[in-house]
Enzyme design. Sequence first.
Site, PDB file in Angstrom:
ATOM      1  CG  ASN A 187      13.481   3.645  12.175  1.00 10.99           C
ATOM      2  OD1 ASN A 187      13.847   4.698  12.797  1.00 10.99           O
ATOM      3  ND2 ASN A 187      13.310   2.508  12.892  1.00 10.99           N
TER       4      ASN A 187
ATOM      5  CG  HIS B 260       5.772  -2.209  -1.495  1.00  6.54           C
ATOM      6  ND1 HIS B 260       5.962  -2.932  -0.198  1.00  6.54           N
ATOM      7  CD2 HIS B 260       6.470  -1.636  -1.681  1.00  6.54           C
ATOM      8  CE1 HIS B 260       7.139  -2.933  -0.237  1.00  6.54           C
ATOM      9  NE2 HIS B 260       7.702  -1.957  -1.168  1.00  6.54           N
TER      10      HIS B 260
ATOM     11  CG  HIS C  41       7.238   0.017   9.383  1.00  2.00           C
ATOM     12  ND1 HIS C  41       8.226  -0.052   8.340  1.00  2.00           N
ATOM     13  CD2 HIS C  41       8.023   0.125  10.638  1.00  2.00           C
ATOM     14  CE1 HIS C  41       9.442  -0.470   8.842  1.00  2.00           C
ATOM     15  NE2 HIS C  41       9.378  -0.269   9.969  1.00  2.00           N
TER      16      HIS C  41
END
Length: 118
Positions: free
Chosen positions: A89, A46, A102
């Site tokens: 993004n 993460h 991602h």
Amino acid sequence: MEECIFCKIIKHEIPAKVVNENEYVIAFEDAYPVAPVHVLIVPKKHIANIMEVNDENMVYINEIHKMIQNVAKNKKIDAQENGFRVITNYGEDGGQTVHHLHYHVIGGKRLGPKIIHE
Ligand code: 5GP
Ligand code: ZN
């Protein structure tokens, strides 16, 4: 990161159309594709966003780049006459909606000058 949807996909707790995965990364089809090929490449750690990338977790970035090549070959968009676009993004202006790093791999059609989430 109990609430993170991509952590749940990594753990196969919620379904996704997995294209490929290994110890470091998972690649799966975006649920709302913007082009014939729209695969998300996600580190199996993460990392919230691109601003959280550092020397410590850089191995995941190496692996993401290798997986991008793998997915491009798998989807037969790796040739120069095909090609694809890679996007990550970040932040309000960038329009990041899932706060687990991602990379979008988008292709399979001629992409215009406009970009994702236009
Ligand atoms: P972002 O806007 O954060 O750059 O991109 C998030 C992407 O994740 C979007 O393109 C969205 O369609 C995709 N997405 C969100 N939730 C899910 C999900 O549960 N499964 C899959 N496969 N894609 C998702
Ligand atoms: Zn996560």
